[in-house]
Design a protein around this motif. Structure first.
Motif, short mmCIF file in Angstrom:
data_model
loop_
_atom_site.label_atom_id
_atom_site.label_comp_id
_atom_site.label_asym_id
_atom_site.label_seq_id
_atom_site.Cartn_x
_atom_site.Cartn_y
_atom_site.Cartn_z
N GLU A 1 0.80 -1.21 0.00
CA GLU A 1 0.00 0.00 0.00
C GLU A 1 0.85 1.28 0.00
O GLU A 1 0.44 2.28 -0.58
N LEU A 2 1.97 1.28 0.69
CA LEU A 2 2.81 2.47 0.79
C LEU A 2 4.12 2.22 0.03
O LEU A 2 5.01 1.52 0.52
N ALA A 3 4.22 2.80 -1.17
CA ALA A 3 5.43 2.61 -1.99
C ALA A 3 6.54 3.53 -1.50
O ALA A 3 6.29 4.57 -0.90
N SER B 1 15.03 5.54 6.07
CA SER B 1 15.67 6.08 4.87
C SER B 1 17.04 5.44 4.67
O SER B 1 17.72 5.06 5.62
N HIS B 2 17.46 5.37 3.38
CA HIS B 2 18.67 4.65 3.01
C HIS B 2 19.45 5.44 1.95
O HIS B 2 18.93 6.37 1.33
N THR B 3 20.68 5.01 1.73
CA THR B 3 21.53 5.58 0.67
C THR B 3 22.09 4.45 -0.18
O THR B 3 21.97 3.26 0.18
N ASP B 4 22.74 4.83 -1.29
CA ASP B 4 23.50 3.82 -2.04
C ASP B 4 24.87 3.67 -1.39
O ASP B 4 25.16 4.29 -0.35
N SER B 5 25.73 2.84 -1.99
CA SER B 5 27.01 2.49 -1.36
C SER B 5 28.12 3.48 -1.64
O SER B 5 29.23 3.35 -1.09
N ARG B 6 27.88 4.46 -2.50
CA ARG B 6 28.94 5.39 -2.86
C ARG B 6 29.16 6.42 -1.75
O ARG B 6 28.21 6.94 -1.19
N ARG C 1 17.49 12.50 4.91
CA ARG C 1 16.38 12.07 4.04
C ARG C 1 15.15 11.69 4.86
O ARG C 1 14.01 12.01 4.49
N ALA C 2 15.38 11.00 5.98
CA ALA C 2 14.26 10.64 6.86
C ALA C 2 13.61 11.90 7.43
O ALA C 2 12.37 12.00 7.50
N LYS C 3 14.43 12.87 7.82
CA LYS C 3 13.92 14.10 8.39
C LYS C 3 13.11 14.89 7.36
O LYS C 3 12.03 15.43 7.69
N SER C 4 13.60 14.97 6.10
CA SER C 4 12.87 15.73 5.09
C SER C 4 11.54 15.05 4.76
O SER C 4 10.54 15.72 4.48
N GLN D 1 11.48 4.22 2.97
CA GLN D 1 10.39 3.23 3.07
C GLN D 1 9.46 3.63 4.22
O GLN D 1 9.89 4.26 5.20
N PHE D 2 8.20 3.18 4.07
CA PHE D 2 7.18 3.48 5.09
C PHE D 2 6.66 2.15 5.66
O PHE D 2 6.18 1.30 4.90
N ILE D 3 6.79 1.98 6.95
CA ILE D 3 6.36 0.75 7.62
C ILE D 3 5.12 1.07 8.45
O ILE D 3 5.14 1.96 9.31
N VAL D 4 4.02 0.36 8.15
CA VAL D 4 2.76 0.58 8.87
C VAL D 4 2.80 -0.19 10.19
O VAL D 4 2.92 -1.42 10.21
#
Length: 645
Positions: free
Chosen positions: A528-530, A569-574, A587-590, A638-641
C-alpha cells in the motif's frame, strides 16, 4: 515549502555563479600571463589557489609568473609545490633547479638538475656553467614560440609587420613591377615603402600595387608604421622629406622623422610632421599603447643614455603631443634600443644590442611590478631571438601569435619577416545533449579528474549545453558528467601526442534520462505504501515523489485516521559510510517534515531514522559496476505501517 524551495534555488544559483566565476578567473589569469602582464596574473592565480580551483595548474603558472618577474624567492615556493605534483612536466624540475640557484641554494640546484636529467632532460653543462641569469635559463627551458611560414618575403629587406583587421602592413625594399626604381646608396637596395596585403596572401601577389594608397610612400625611406584601432590614423617613419623638401642635419645626413596621416576616401592623406621630430637627429619606429594615449618611438636625440633610446610622448585629446619622455635606464642602455611595441596589456617590447642577448640585436619584454613600474627586462629566447639581428616584434591581442623580423641565416632576403605562434593553452571542450530530444542540457556538472580519481576542476554547462576546461599537455584524464534526472556518464581522455598547434580536444556527451523503476512488492514491507527515491547526494524531496507522499497523507487523514507509521531512509554504497549515515538521517527528516507540513499528526509517525548503506536492495555494494538507475533503487525512504485501526 515555498521558502524552502526558494532557499534551495538560491543555493544552486550561488554554486553555479561561483563555478563560472572561478573558471572565468582562470581564463583571465591565462590571458594576463600570455600578454606578459605578470604582476596582475600573480594576483589572479593566487585567488584560484585559495579557492582550490584547478590548483595544480594554477600553482605551476604562478611559479612561472614569478620567474618571469625575476622573483626567485617566490618562484622557489611554487616550483617546490609543482614538483610534488603527480605527472608534472619535467621542465618544472629544471625550472625549480634554476630558481634554487637564483636564491643561491646550490646544493638544491644540483639535486634537482640530477632529477631533471634522470627524467630524460638534456643538460648543456657548458652553458649552465657560464649562464648566471636564472630567468634566461627558465625562458629557454622549453620552446614557447614556433615559427610559421610567411609567403610574401622578398629578396630585399622586409620587416615591421603589424596585423590589423585581417590585413598585414609591413615595410619592404621590394619594388616589383615599378617602372622606376630608386636605389639606396648605403646597401644598393631600393628605398623602403609601406605595403599592405590580406593575411595569407602569396608572395607573387605582393608587388608595387600593394603599396599603401595616398601620400605616405615617397621616393625615400618610409616605414615602419603603427595604426589606430579604428584604422583611420597612421603614424609612420620617413626620411626627413616633406612637401618635396629633403631635410639634412649640419653634417649633410638625412635623419628619420615621424609623420601622421589620416584615411580619406580609401587613401592616406593630410600628412603632418610630429612636433618633436627634428632634422638634427633621428626619430622613428612609432608604436601606440593600448588606449592610444601614448606614442612610443626610438630616437638618438641628445640627453639619452647612449645610441638610440626608447621614448614616449602623451597624445592629448586634441591630437597634439607632449614632450618626449625617456623610458628609463632599465629599458635603455648605452647602446641601441629600437623598434618599440606595446601590447594589449601595455607591456613594452623592444629590440636592443645593449642588454644581454643571444647575438646582435634581440627582442626583449619589460617586466612590471604591481604598481606598473618597470622592474626588469626579459629576453624572449629562441626561436624569436638568434645570433643575428632580431627586431620589429609584434604580438596580436590573444598573446599567442605575431611577427618579428630577422637577418638570420636561411631567409629569403637581407631582412625577412617571420610569423610565430605560441603554444596555445589546451582545453577540453564539448556539448551535452539529451538522447531523446537532441536538445542541449544546461547546468550539468563536468568534473575533470586525474587517473587516481582526484578532482582537478569542475564546470557547469551553459544554456547551450557547452563547457570547456583548461588542461595540461601530455597528461591522462577522466571526465565525469552528472545531471539530475540523467544517468551519470564518464570517459577517459588524454592530451598525450596532441599536436602543439591544437588548442581544443572535443569531448561531447549524449545523456540518457533515468527511467523511473516500477514499484514491486519485494523488498518493500507493504504494497500500500510505496517508497520514494532521492537524487545522488541529495536529501530534498523530488517533484516526481510528491504524488506518493500526498497519497500517504490522504490515507492517514481520510482512509485510516488512526494509522501510524515508521520512516526508514537509506543511501546507495557510494561515499564514506559515516557520511551516508548522516545523509540518510537527513532524508528521513525531510520525509517526516513533508508529511507533518501537510497535516499528519506528529504522534502518528512513531519514528524516523536513517540506516545509511546498511540495507541495500541489490548487489551494488561497490564490488561491481552499476548504473545510476541501479544505485537509485538504494537511495530510498520506506514506510512501515505499525498500526492501521
Amino acid at each position: 515549502m515555498k521558502l524552502k524551495n526558494y532557499c534551495l534555488t538560491s543555493m544552486f544559483l550561488l554554486v553555479s555563479i561561483t563555478v563560472f566565476a572561478q573558471y572565468g578567473m582562470q581564463k583571465k589569469a591565462d590571458k594576463l600571463f600570455n600578454t606578459f602582464a605578470f604582476a596582475d596574473a600573480t594576483e589572479v592565480y593566487t585567488r584560484l589557489i585559495d579557492k582550490d580551483f584547478n590548483t595544480d595548474y594554477a600553482t605551476r603558472q604562478l611559479a612561472d609568473t614569478y620567474a618571469f618577474m625575476r622573483n626567485p624567492d617566490s618562484a622557489v615556493v611554487y616550483y617546490q609545490k609543482a614538483v610534488e605534483q603527480a605527472n608534472v612536466p619535467i621542465e618544472y624540475y629544471y625550472n625549480y633547479a634554476q630558481a634554487l640557484r637564483g636564491v643561491k641554494d646550490y646544493k638544491g640546484y644540483r639535486q634537482w638538475m640530477r632529477e631533471y636529467k634522470d627524467k630524460g632532460g638534456i643538460i648543456n653543462e657548458a652553458q649552465l656553467a657560464s649562464d648566471k641569469d636564472f630567468l634566461k635559463s627558465v625562458v629557454n627551458a622549453k620552446q614557447s614560440y614556433f615559427l610559421t611560414d610567411v609567403k610574401f618575403n622578398s629578396e630585399f629587406s622586409d620587416f615591421g609587420a603589424v596585423e590589423h583587421n585581417g590585413n598585414i602592413y609591413f615595410t619592404s625594399a621590394r619594388d616589383k613591377g615599378a617602372l622606376t626604381k630608386h636605389v639606396y646608396g648605403w646597401n644598393k637596395e631600393p628605398f623602403l615603402d609601406i605595403y599592405v596585403t590580406e593575411k595569407g596572401t602569396n608572395d607573387s601577389l605582393v608587388n608595387h600595387k600593394s603599396k599603401l594608397k595616398g601620400d605616405i610612400n615617397s621616393v625615400f625611406h618610409d616605414g615602419p608604421i603603427t595604426i589606430t584601432k579604428d584604422g583611420k590614423t597612421i603614424y609612420f617613419s620617413r626620411n626627413d622629406f616633406n612637401k618635396n623638401v629633403l631635410g639634412k642635419n649640419t653634417e649633410g645626413i638625412t635623419n628619420l622623422k615621424i609623420y601622421r596621416a589620416t584615411l580619406t576616401d580609401g587613401k592616406w592623406k593630410n600628412l603632418e610632421e610630429l612636433s618633436f621630430s627634428d632634422s638634427s637627429y633621428s626619430t622613428g619606429h612609432p608604436a601606440l599603447n593600448s588606449d592610444e594615449t601614448k606614442l612610443y618611438f626610438a630616437s638618438d636625440r641628445p640627453g639619452g643614455f647612449g645610441g638610440s633610446d626608447i621614448y614616449y610622448a602623451n597624445i592629448n585629446a586634441d591630437g597634439s603631443l607632449g614632450e618626449p619622455i625617456n623610458a628609463g635606464e632599465i629599458v635603455n642602455t648605452n647602446k641601441n634600443e629600437k623598434f618599440p611595441f606595446v601590447n594589449s596589456e601595455d607591456v613594452l617590447f623592444f629590440s636592443s644590442d645593449g642588454h644581454q642577448g643571444l647575438g646582435l640585436m634581440d627582442v626583449f619584454a619589460t617586466v612590471y611590478s604591481k604598481d606598473k613600474t618597470i622592474t626588469n627586462v626579459a629576453n624572449l629566447g629562441v626561436p624569436v631571438n638568434s645570433s643575428k639581428d632580431d627586431f620589429s616584434f609584434f604580438l596580436n591581442e590573444d598573446g599567442l601569435s605575431g611577427y618579428f623580423a630577422s637577418n638570420r641565416e636561411g631567409g629569403v632576403g637581407s631582412d625577412d619577416i617571420y610569423a610565430f605562434d605560441k603554444t596555445p593553452q589546451l582545453k577540453i571542450a564539448g556539448k551535452l545533449t539529451d538522447s531523446e530530444t537532441n536538445l542541449p542540457i544546461e547546468n550539468a556538472t563536468i568534473t575533470l579528474l586525474d587517473t587516481d580519481g582526484n578532482t582537478i576542476a569542475f564546470v557547469e554547462t551553459d544554456s547551450d549545453g557547452n563547457y570547456d576546461i583548461n588542461i595540461d599537455r601530455d597528461t591522462d584524464y577522466k571526465l565525469q558528467v552528472n545531471k539530475d534526472g540523467y544517468i551519470e556518464d564518464s570517459r577517459d581522455t588524454t592530451s598525450k601526442n596532441v599536436d602543439k598547434n591544437v588548442s581544443t580536444i572535443t569531448e561531447d556527451f549524449v545523456l540518457n534520462k533515468i527511467q523511473e523503476p516500477k514499484p514491486t512488492v519485494e523488498p518493500y514491507p507493504i504494497v500500500e505504501l510505496a517508497p520514494i527515491y532521492f537524487d545522488f547526494d541529495k536529501s530534498t524531496i523530488r517533484d516526481q515523489d510528491t504524488d506518493e507522499l500526498n497519497r500517504i497523507v490522504d490515507l492517514m487523514l481520510n482512509t485510516y485516521p488512526e494509522m501510524a507509521i515508521e520512516i526508514e531512509s537509506h543511501t546507495d554504497s557510494r561515499g564514506p559510510a559515516e557520511y551516508n549515515k548522516r545523509l540518510s538521517v537527513k532524508r528521513a527528516k525531510s520525509t517526516y517534515n513533508y508529511l507533518v507540513e501537510h497535516g499528519v499528526n506528529k504522534e502518528r509517525i512513531l519514528s524516523f531514522k536513517g540506516l545509511g548503506e546498511e540495507q541495500l536492495v541489490n548487489q551494488c555494494d561497490g564490488s561491481i559496476k552499476c548504473s545510476n538507475a541501479q544505485h537509485e533503487l538504494n537511495r530510498r525512504t520506506q514506510f512501515i505501517v505499525s498500526k492501521i485501526k
